[in-house]
Scaffold this active site. Structure first.
Site, mmCIF file in Angstrom:
data_model
loop_
_atom_site.group_PDB
_atom_site.id
_atom_site.type_symbol
_atom_site.label_atom_id
_atom_site.label_comp_id
_atom_site.label_asym_id
_atom_site.label_seq_id
_atom_site.Cartn_x
_atom_site.Cartn_y
_atom_site.Cartn_z
ATOM 1 C CB CYS A 172 -36.447 18.279 20.346
ATOM 2 S SG CYS A 172 -35.516 19.777 20.009
ATOM 3 C CG HIS A 312 -34.478 13.084 23.049
ATOM 4 N ND1 HIS A 312 -35.130 13.457 21.899
ATOM 5 C CD2 HIS A 312 -33.988 14.230 23.591
ATOM 6 C CE1 HIS A 312 -35.037 14.783 21.753
ATOM 7 N NE2 HIS A 312 -34.344 15.275 22.753
ATOM 8 C CD GLU A 323 -33.361 9.086 26.202
ATOM 9 O OE1 GLU A 323 -32.348 9.665 25.750
ATOM 10 O OE2 GLU A 323 -34.205 8.515 25.492
ATOM 11 C CE LYS A 344 -32.563 13.555 18.548
ATOM 12 N NZ LYS A 344 -33.274 12.479 19.295
ATOM 13 C CG HIS A 349 -31.666 17.211 17.934
ATOM 14 N ND1 HIS A 349 -32.893 16.708 17.561
ATOM 15 C CD2 HIS A 349 -31.826 17.676 19.203
ATOM 16 C CE1 HIS A 349 -33.755 16.874 18.551
ATOM 17 N NE2 HIS A 349 -33.130 17.452 19.554
ATOM 18 C CG PHE A 411 -35.359 23.418 24.596
ATOM 19 C CD1 PHE A 411 -34.625 22.575 25.409
ATOM 20 C CD2 PHE A 411 -34.687 24.168 23.636
ATOM 21 C CE1 PHE A 411 -33.246 22.466 25.268
ATOM 22 C CE2 PHE A 411 -33.311 24.064 23.482
ATOM 23 C CZ PHE A 411 -32.591 23.219 24.302
#
Lengths: 428, 82
Positions: A172, A312, A323, A344, A349, A411
């Site tokens: 991502c 994010h 975050e 988002k 996402h 990830f």
């Protein structure tokens, strides 16, 4: 550390943005997507594909494209490209047109188009054909369609880019990493113009089942449009979405020489890795902190220059908080009053497409002086000590030196931060 | 059951159009797939795979490589449909 950073222009080439393109759950291009984002609309909707019921999937909604790619591309184009490459091509054409189709030698034009998962639609459907009809029915374009560099190759062909076509895969963080890589191609002199961005088309049974198996997805099947709720105390996972965001990057000298309209500047980029866990973020957000600091350092900027953060913030319980910690350590007291948006909440996402779409949101925010809203937050998590832009857009300063920070994490422990300046001000 | 030459030609023209975007009327009997229609080998293989399905025939690789013109393909399919 940041106090020692000289507040002067970096010695390297400035990288400006001259074109933007997107196709997203909110709209088929950048203007419609941005308009929907400012209006606080959700792009999440129930999925109508037969597999949802047939397979009893635990999640029955997602952020599908507002304008299907097959409505835009003629059949002979769409059938040769995986949907992920189709989306990139649509976004790439919009960006290239906005840039005024720059005249540039092929050997000075690069492409960096990333995807988190690659041509998974093609892979799965070709496997179905193999099982149902046998090997003779597997089409010869299956390999170029399923390979993760397929979109980059398709855009290189479309625009005649011969300086190199790359596909950084960092889950991502891919879309942001692509823009960082594209900017680096220009700074290091490999290209004058680079078409850069990310794309994803993975709203399919297998990815849904697999992400759900990690408990990564929201299960609010009854109310898709309220499911993505970053920073809310009741957030329960992200909303799987699809789409692409692509920008045209250009050396400032090249853009100036041809009289191009400058939409903003990629003032700095920072890329780090956690080396902590294959899927979970480092809870202290150390790698993310380093990425943000590196982006600011390359921009020759201070934390106090940051006026807006496109976080994010995917709406997962763990990721959102990591975050927040990283933002606090990267920006310190300068974080107070910074308008933080979690877009988002509206787009869902886009995985590999997220970082580049959100970079476009940052450019639009600085252009218009408006930070987009974060929707669906009814009770802000008390652990989120951020000034979150809730429900309505908020005015932000766009003076000289004003920066937006765009965070993307993936990830594998990938962290990418972009420091973006608007059309009127750059940290340089 | 065998289809007429024109029916097969129309079907081939449709497949070529879907694969390449070339107008259907450009697919004429005497045109060569590679020299006249500029169709590359991967697209040609796709067209053959789709043609097998559309016309209910099998076109083995050793035969398909000898099919140069539209007429060759139409004749092959007609014969295979017998």
């Amino acid at each position: 550390m940041s106090e020692q950073t000289p507040r002067s222009a970096p010695a390297s080439t400035a990288v400006v943005v001259t074109g933007m393109g997107a196709t997203t759950p909110l709209g088929g291009d950048v203007p419609s997507t941005w308009e929907a984002a400012l209006a606080g609309r959700s792009g999440a909707r129930p999925l109508t594909m037969p597999f949802v019921e047939e397979l009893g999937l635990p999640v029955t909604f997602g952020g599908t494209l507002a304008v299907p790619a097959t409505d835009v591309l003629p059949k002979h184009e769409s059938k040769k490209l995986d949907p992920s490459a189709q989306y990139a091509l649509i976004a790439g054409r919009e960006a290239w047109a906005q840039a005024g189709a720059p005249e540039v030698e092929g050997e000075r034009l690069g492409v960096v188009v990333a995807t988190g998962i690659g041509g998974v639609t093609t892979l799965i459907s070709a496997y179905d054909v193999l099982r149902e009809k046998g090997p003779r029915r597997v089409l010869p374009l299956t390999v170029p369609m399923l390979m993760p560099n397929g979109a980059a190759g398709a855009l290189a062909i479309e625009f005649g880019a011969q300086a190199g076509a790359h596909s950084p895969a960092s889950a991502c963080a891919s879309g942001a990493e692509a823009i960082a890589y594209g900017a680096e191609m220009i700074r290091t002199g490999r290209a004058d113009v680079v078409i850069a961005g990310g794309t994803e088309a993975a709203i399919l049974a297998l990815p849904i089942a697999a992400f759900a198996s990690m408990h990564a997805l929201s299960l609010r099947n009854d109310t898709p449009e309220t499911a993505s709720r970053p920073y809310d105390v009741t957030r329960d996972g992200f909303v799987l979405a699809e789409g692409a965001g692509v920008v045209v990057l250009e050396s400032e000298a090249h853009a100036t020489a041809r009289g191009a309209r400058v939409l903003g500047t990629i003032a700095g980029a920072g890329i780090t890795s956690d080396a902590h866990h294959i899927a979970a973020p480092d809870p202290a957000g150390l790698g993310a902190t380093r990425a943000m600091r590196a982006a600011l350092q390359q921009a020759g900027a201070q934390p106090s220059d940051v006026v807006h953060v496109n976080a994010h913030a995917t709406s997962t319980p763990v990721g959102d908080l990591a975050e927040v910690a990283a933002l606090r350590s990267a920006l310190g007291g300068a974080l107070d009053g910074v308008a933080v948006s979690a877009t988002k909440s509206m787009t869902g996402h886009l995985l590999g497409g997220a970082g580049s779409l959100e970079a476009i949101f940052c450019l639009k925010a600085l252009e218009e002086g408006l930070a987009p809203p974060t929707i669906n937050v009814t009770e802000l998590d008390p652990q989120v000590d951020l000034d979150v832009v809730l429900d309505e857009p908020r005015k932000i300063s766009t003076g000289s030196g004003a920066l937006a920070l765009n965070n993307s994490f993936g990830f594998g422990g990938h962290n990418a931060a972009l420091a973006i300046a608007g059309p009127t001000g750059s940290a340089a | 059951m065998a289809q007429s030459e024109n029916e097969i030609l129309d079907g081939i023209a449709e497949l070529v159009n879907e694969e390449t975007g070339l107008p259907k009327e450009s697919v004429e009997m005497d045109k060569s797939f590679t020299d006249d229609l500029d169709i590359d080998s991967l697209s040609m293989t796709s067209i053959v795979v789709h043609a097998e399905e559309k016309f209910g025939v099998t076109i083995p690789d050793e035969d398909s490589k000898n099919l140069r013109t539209v007429r060759d393909v139409v004749a092959y399919i007609q014969q295979a449909q017998g």
